[in-house]
Write an enzyme that holds these catalytic residues in place. Sequence first.
Site, short mmCIF file in Angstrom:
data_model
loop_
_atom_site.label_atom_id
_atom_site.label_comp_id
_atom_site.label_asym_id
_atom_site.label_seq_id
_atom_site.Cartn_x
_atom_site.Cartn_y
_atom_site.Cartn_z
N GLY A 160 99.55 59.52 -32.94
CA GLY A 160 100.86 59.03 -32.79
C GLY A 160 100.89 58.36 -34.14
CD GLN B 60 101.00 54.31 -38.00
OE1 GLN B 60 101.60 54.83 -37.29
NE2 GLN B 60 99.72 54.33 -38.20
CB CYS C 287 95.34 52.48 -36.03
SG CYS C 287 97.08 52.40 -36.74
CG LEU C 288 96.76 58.36 -38.10
CD1 LEU C 288 98.00 59.17 -38.15
CD2 LEU C 288 95.43 59.28 -38.45
CG HIS D 273 98.52 52.37 -31.25
ND1 HIS D 273 97.23 51.72 -31.52
CD2 HIS D 273 98.91 52.38 -32.35
CE1 HIS D 273 96.75 51.82 -32.91
NE2 HIS D 273 98.00 52.26 -33.60
CD GLU D 274 101.59 55.24 -32.73
OE1 GLU D 274 102.38 54.96 -33.59
OE2 GLU D 274 100.21 55.58 -32.40
CG HIS E 201 102.13 50.82 -35.40
ND1 HIS E 201 101.59 50.32 -36.61
CD2 HIS E 201 101.47 51.96 -34.97
CE1 HIS E 201 100.40 50.96 -36.77
NE2 HIS E 201 100.33 51.90 -35.68
NI NI Z 1 98.60 52.91 -35.19
#
Ligand code: NI
Length: 169
Positions: free
Chosen positions: A46, A51, A89-90, A131-132, A135
Amino acid sequence: MALRTILTQGDPVLNKRAHAVTSFDSKLHDLIDDMRETLTDAEGLGLAAPQIGILRRVVIVINEKDEMLELVNPEIIDQSGEQEGLEGCLSVPGYYGEVKRPAWVKVRAQDRNGNFFEVEGTEMTARCFCHELAHLEGQLYTEIATRMYTVEELDEMLEREREKEEKRQ
Ligand code: NI
């Protein structure tokens, strides 16, 4: 299309609330296309627009059928149950955390042309939606994780569990 740079924890943009999308124009389509390419390249599940430094309410989620869902202005409209599991998480490379999430969520969102739709998810997909969407509020999972692990710690833990499993057999 272009690959965008993924911001990492410590960048103040990741802690800011994203703004609603009001124009479903070619600029939005370019952003979504870039997000798809960036997520594929990073091999994540995701990605949220903040991000890559864009404070707009856009996220991409890969579901359990391996479909890439595009969600504009997404909102969780229903949820139930609870699951606890590992999350990464990226924007937080090298770490994983234990996080409690709902077992099932229903999300209402718009597509890239502004049409409303609803989508549901369980297990990893429910986790990914939560999670997304967090963000978009400027929240990282590290703020709610009950325990954090480095990749090395996680590898050791999984190795120990494998050994225990082998002894049992
Ligand atoms: Ni993330």
